[in-house]
Scaffold this motif. Structure first.
Motif, short mmCIF file in Angstrom:
data_model
loop_
_atom_site.label_atom_id
_atom_site.label_comp_id
_atom_site.label_asym_id
_atom_site.label_seq_id
_atom_site.Cartn_x
_atom_site.Cartn_y
_atom_site.Cartn_z
N SER A 81 0.81 -1.22 0.00
CA SER A 81 0.00 0.00 0.00
C SER A 81 0.84 1.27 0.00
N LEU A 82 2.13 1.16 0.30
CA LEU A 82 3.01 2.33 0.34
C LEU A 82 3.87 2.47 -0.91
N HIS A 83 3.83 1.50 -1.82
CA HIS A 83 4.71 1.54 -2.99
C HIS A 83 4.53 2.81 -3.81
N ALA A 84 3.30 3.10 -4.20
CA ALA A 84 3.05 4.26 -5.06
C ALA A 84 3.37 5.57 -4.34
N LYS A 85 2.95 5.67 -3.10
CA LYS A 85 3.16 6.90 -2.31
C LYS A 85 4.65 7.25 -2.22
N ILE A 86 5.46 6.27 -1.83
CA ILE A 86 6.90 6.55 -1.65
C ILE A 86 7.58 6.73 -2.99
N THR A 87 7.13 6.00 -4.01
CA THR A 87 7.69 6.17 -5.35
C THR A 87 7.50 7.59 -5.84
N LYS A 88 6.29 8.12 -5.67
CA LYS A 88 6.02 9.50 -6.11
C LYS A 88 6.89 10.51 -5.35
N GLU A 89 7.03 10.31 -4.05
CA GLU A 89 7.85 11.23 -3.26
C GLU A 89 9.31 11.16 -3.68
N ALA A 90 9.78 9.94 -3.98
CA ALA A 90 11.17 9.77 -4.41
C ALA A 90 11.43 10.49 -5.73
N ILE A 91 10.49 10.37 -6.66
CA ILE A 91 10.63 11.04 -7.96
C ILE A 91 10.68 12.55 -7.77
N LYS A 92 9.83 13.07 -6.90
CA LYS A 92 9.81 14.51 -6.65
C LYS A 92 11.12 15.00 -6.05
N HIS A 93 11.85 14.10 -5.37
CA HIS A 93 13.15 14.45 -4.81
C HIS A 93 14.29 14.17 -5.81
N GLY A 94 13.93 13.87 -7.05
CA GLY A 94 14.94 13.71 -8.09
C GLY A 94 15.61 12.35 -8.13
N LYS A 95 14.98 11.32 -7.56
CA LYS A 95 15.58 9.99 -7.51
C LYS A 95 14.98 9.08 -8.59
N HIS A 96 15.80 8.18 -9.10
CA HIS A 96 15.29 7.04 -9.84
C HIS A 96 14.79 6.02 -8.83
N VAL A 97 13.91 5.10 -9.27
CA VAL A 97 13.27 4.19 -8.31
C VAL A 97 13.28 2.75 -8.82
N ILE A 98 13.64 1.84 -7.93
CA ILE A 98 13.42 0.41 -8.12
C ILE A 98 12.36 0.03 -7.09
N VAL A 99 11.20 -0.43 -7.55
CA VAL A 99 10.11 -0.73 -6.62
C VAL A 99 9.65 -2.17 -6.77
N GLU A 100 9.45 -2.82 -5.64
CA GLU A 100 8.91 -4.19 -5.65
C GLU A 100 7.49 -4.16 -6.21
N LYS A 101 7.07 -5.28 -6.74
CA LYS A 101 5.67 -5.39 -7.18
C LYS A 101 4.78 -5.46 -5.94
N PRO A 102 3.54 -4.99 -6.05
CA PRO A 102 2.91 -4.32 -7.18
C PRO A 102 3.28 -2.84 -7.21
N LEU A 103 3.16 -2.24 -8.38
CA LEU A 103 3.45 -0.82 -8.52
C LEU A 103 2.52 0.02 -7.66
N ALA A 104 1.25 -0.38 -7.57
CA ALA A 104 0.24 0.39 -6.84
C ALA A 104 -0.93 -0.52 -6.52
N LEU A 105 -1.88 0.00 -5.73
CA LEU A 105 -3.09 -0.76 -5.41
C LEU A 105 -4.34 -0.09 -5.98
N SER A 106 -4.13 0.86 -6.88
CA SER A 106 -5.27 1.47 -7.57
C SER A 106 -4.82 1.95 -8.94
N MET A 107 -5.77 2.07 -9.87
CA MET A 107 -5.44 2.58 -11.19
C MET A 107 -5.01 4.04 -11.11
N ARG A 108 -5.65 4.80 -10.27
CA ARG A 108 -5.29 6.22 -10.15
C ARG A 108 -3.84 6.38 -9.72
N GLU A 109 -3.43 5.62 -8.71
CA GLU A 109 -2.04 5.70 -8.24
C GLU A 109 -1.06 5.27 -9.32
#
Length: 355
Positions: A81-109
């Motif tokens: 449930s935190l994958h999409a949230k932290i991924t978005k924050e990391a991108i905003k801080h200028g980071k590339h991201v490696i994220v475990e599946k699943p990418l998100a728990l909603s289509m909107r995210e």
């Protein structure tokens, strides 16, 4: 030197730590977890595997890690449930991201993550590492080059055992809101492979059931996929196999042949026939013992970052299997076939009532 920061130091993170230690041009610079002992374990494991007393910073708050200017890439291995949230924050801080599946728990995210990565020109790499297993890469090549002819049907089977102790070990496991469902967690790798091999989908029909009352999510799922190329896909998955895991299976049936692989380690070539390629079964069996997909996945990501190579497991790619699963879930609710793309879906919407 490319420096990484690890957010989430649980069991799955150890695979990432061991893989990082094998590269000379990438290092682990920081770790983050709410549990100090888990951070110590992850750091010690990296130092042991790396063979050097590397300096690793500990952060109890992941936002402090994201602010660290030394970090180039963030690896996210927290609860789903935190994958999409932290991924978005990391991108905003200028980071590339490696994220475990699943990418998100909603289509909107999922869509928000994709759009943000495009806007900020940052790479997201979703961990569908089985695509890099040499056996599966060869099967993909055989299909792309037409050796199997027209694809007719693909079948994926997941037959696992998850005990009550497994769900009791964490308060988020088996919940729609934080875990996301059996297919989202245990089944997504196989469904990703099915779509990777067979192409884009047109619609999904599915039914799910829950027989273990101590959790919310499904433990039985059946699905039929209609691909745009007229092929059909079949999903059958469960986590109630007794007394233990039976394994994972993928079968391909096509105009000029068929291939079936499976077993507890998903590396047994159980059948192979391709017209005019009588030695292919022996070739696939030799490839089946090569299981270094995590290293090959990281190698591909580094080529994306350093050499600007195409991102083979971008957020757009990671979304595909997720969308197929969401369509199956939605179909089970509506009791009818669901077309893809799926505009709106959130696993938390499945929470209202027993399946």
């Amino acid at each position: 030197m490319i420096r990484t920061g690890l957010i989430g130091c649980g069991y799955i993170s150890h695979k990432h730590v061991k893989t990082l230690s094998r590269f000379s041009d990438i290092s682990l610079a920081a770790v983050c977890d709410v549990d100090q002992e888990k951070m110590k374990e992850a750091a010690a494991l990296y130092q042991k595997e790396d063979g050097a007393d590397s300096e690793i910073t500990f952060y109890e708050n992941y936002q402090d890690l994201l602010k660290d200017p030394r970090i180039d890439i963030v690896i996210i291995t927290v609860i789903s449930s935190l994958h999409a949230k932290i991924t978005k924050e990391a991108i905003k801080h200028g980071k590339h991201v490696i994220v475990e599946k699943p990418l998100a728990l909603s289509m909107r995210e999922a869509n928000d993550v994709i759009q943000l990565a495009d806007d900020c020109k940052k790479d997201i790499f979703v961990c569908h590492q089985l695509r890099y297993r040499p056996l599966l890469k060869r099967i993909k090549e055989l299909m792309e080059k037409g050796f199997l002819g027209e694809p007719y049907m693909g079948v994926v089977s997941l037959r696992l055992h998850r005990s009550l102790d497994y769900y009791a070990s964490s308060n988020w496991k088996g919940t729609w809101e934080k875990d996301g469902g059996m297919l989202v967690n245990q089944g997504i790798h196989l469904i990703d492979l099915l779509l990777w091999l067979f192409g884009d989908i047109q619609s999904v029909y599915g039914e799910i059931a829950s027989r273990v009352s101590e959790k919310e999510t499904e433990d039985v799922a059946c699905g039929i996929i209609s691909f745009k190329n007229k092929a059909k896909g079949l999903i059958e998955a469960n986590t109630i196999t007794k007394p233990k895991n039976q394994g994972y299976y993928l079968s391909i049936f096509a105009e000029k042949g068929s291939i079936c692989i499976g077993g507890p380690g998903f590396n047994e070539v159980q059948h192979c026939y391709i017209e005019h390629l009588p030695d292919m079964e022996d070739e696939l069996r030799k490839l089946s013992v090569q299981l270094d997909e995590h290293y090959l996945m990281y190698q591909s990501f580094l080529e994306t970052i350093i050499k600007k190579a195409p991102n083979a497991l971008s957020a757009k790619e990671g979304k595909k299997a997720l969308e197929a699963i969401f369509a199956l879930y939605e179909s089970s609710k509506r009791k009818q076939s669901v077309s893809v793309p799926v505009d709106h879906f959130c696993t938390a919407d499945m929470k209202s009532g027993r399946i």
